[in-house]
Structure formats: structure tokens, C-alpha cells
Design an enzyme around this catalytic site. Structure first.
Site, mmCIF file in Angstrom:
data_model
loop_
_atom_site.group_PDB
_atom_site.id
_atom_site.type_symbol
_atom_site.label_atom_id
_atom_site.label_comp_id
_atom_site.label_asym_id
_atom_site.label_seq_id
_atom_site.Cartn_x
_atom_site.Cartn_y
_atom_site.Cartn_z
ATOM 1 N N TRP A 6 3.222 -4.209 6.297
ATOM 2 C CA TRP A 6 2.611 -2.946 6.629
ATOM 3 C C TRP A 6 1.528 -3.284 7.764
ATOM 4 C CZ3 TRP A 6 -2.562 -1.065 5.817
ATOM 5 C CH2 TRP A 6 -2.642 0.502 5.552
ATOM 6 N N HIS A 60 0.019 4.259 3.651
ATOM 7 C CA HIS A 60 0.841 5.033 4.628
ATOM 8 C C HIS A 60 -0.180 5.567 5.885
ATOM 9 C CE1 HIS A 60 4.101 7.387 6.301
ATOM 10 N NE2 HIS A 60 3.318 8.499 6.076
#
Length: 215
Positions: free
Chosen positions: A30, A105
Site C-alpha cells: 500500500w 484506502h
């Protein structure tokens, strides 16, 4: 974090990337605030350095805006002359903690002043939609666009749980290309999977080209 991971890989204007940040680009990981902030700054200082109508707001500033009252948003955006810009890019994160990085996210919000529209591009089934609506409401006074609409932009959906940041970078590229072509965001097409797959290596090469280290 190891001492090696703490070493500076690249200092670029206001951005400082460490080797631990660069490792995230080698995947499958990520992307953090530092990588996205660096890419935004690269676009601003290098690719669009002569285009004053585009503003790329760092993830750190975006997070601060999310955590203050509507009346205080101007503290962060007025020094950037945001109310004078035609297109403003924000990387939205679902982190709800004001004083530290995190979240799970990323999505992209772009304000188009010529169209009076906020476009939200989310690669995970609009999972940041509530955060986006709240953020847009907070922005409208400072950006002087009380009647601006919020639209969902065409966005390729991620095929894993870690590439949302890569999707944000690729979508920024697509949106800026559309702006250069048409002077607006309407009609922009989503990125392709092959572009997503190649973006990490592209950013690593940018770091090398700017004199940075990637190992």
C-alpha cells in the site's frame, strides 16, 4: 524500522522520501502519504510548473482540512491560492485519526472550477463516498463554489487490496491529460490495467532521474 530504512532516498523540494518509503513502490504494498505527496509535488514542480491553474494538495494538508471546522479550512487553502485555481487535486484517505498517518484506502477528488463540479474517482466501489461528501461540504465556502455538484468519475476498479494509491496516481495522469486536451474533466476515461501495473516502476525511475536512491 531499520536504520537503513531511515536513510534518505531523495529530497525533492518539500518532499523527503526514505528507503523504507521507496520499498513500498516495489510492491505488493500500500502506498503511503510520502509517496503520493512526492508524486503530487513532482507534477507541480516539474510537469506542470508553468501551469498556475492546477493545484495539487498534499495528502497531509488534505488530512488536516478533514479534521478542522469548515470555518478553518481557509487556513490551509488560502496560502495555496486555492480560490484562484481552475483545477484542484486531493488524495482522500479513510484515516480518521487527525495527528498521524494511516488509513486503508485512497481515492481521488478533483475540483473543476470551469465546470463547477467535484469529481470523485474511487477504485474500490466508492468506499470513500461518505468521506468525500463530508469533505466537499467543508470545501465549498473557501473555494467559493456553494452550488458545485459532486459526481462519480469513471474509475478502473482495483484487482487487489493494496493498489488504491497506484490507481490514484494513474487517475491523476488521466485527468490532467483530459484537462490539457479539453479544458475540462468531463469525458475522462479510466486508466488501463497495464498502466496500473507499470506505474510503480515508472515512479521508481522518476526517483532515479531526480538523483535519488532506490536500494
Amino acid at each position: 524500522m531499520s536504520s537503513r530504512g531511515d536513510q534518505v532516498a531523495l529530497s525533492y523540494h518539500e518532499s523527503c522520501l526514505r528507503l523504507s518509503d521507496v520499498e513500498l513502490l516495489k510492491g505488493p504494498f500500500w502506498l503511503n502519504d510520502q509517496i503520493i505527496s512526492f508524486y503530487f509535488e513532482y507534477l507541480e514542480k516539474m510537469i506542470f510548473r508553468d501551469e498556475e491553474d492546477l493545484l495539487f494538495v498534499s495528502p497531509e494538508v488534505t488530512q488536516c482540512i478533514r479534521m478542522v471546522s469548515e470555518e478553518d479550512v481557509g487556513i490551509f487553502l488560502e496560502p495555496l491560492r486555492a480560490s484562484e485555481r481552475s483545477f484542484i487535486f486531493f488524495a482522500l484517505n479513510d484515516n480518521q485519526i487527525a495527528d498521524q498517518a494511516g488509513g486503508s484506502h485512497w481515492s481521488l477528488l478533483v475540483f473543476s472550477r470551469p465546470e463547477m463540479v467535484f469529481y470523485h474517482f474511487d477504485s474500490s466501489h466508492n468506499s470513500n463516498s461518505d468521506i468525500c461528501r463530508q469533505f466537499v461540504t467543508a470545501l465549498k465556502r473557501t473555494l467559493r463554489c456553494p452550488k458545485a455538484q459532486l459526481r462519480t468519475g469513471d474509475c478502473l476498479q482495483q484487482s487487489n487490496g493494496y493498489d488504491c494509491g497506484v490507481h490514484v496516481l494513474c487517475t491523476v495522469d488521466k485527468v490532467t491529460q483530459q484537462i490539457r486536451k479539453a479544458g475540462k474533466i468531463e469525458g475522462v476515461k479510466s486508466a488501463r490495467y497495464d498502466v496500473i501495473r507499470g506505474k510503480r516502476e515508472e515512479v521508481l525511475n522518476i526517483i532515479i532521474d531526480l538523483g535519488g536512491r532506490i536500494n
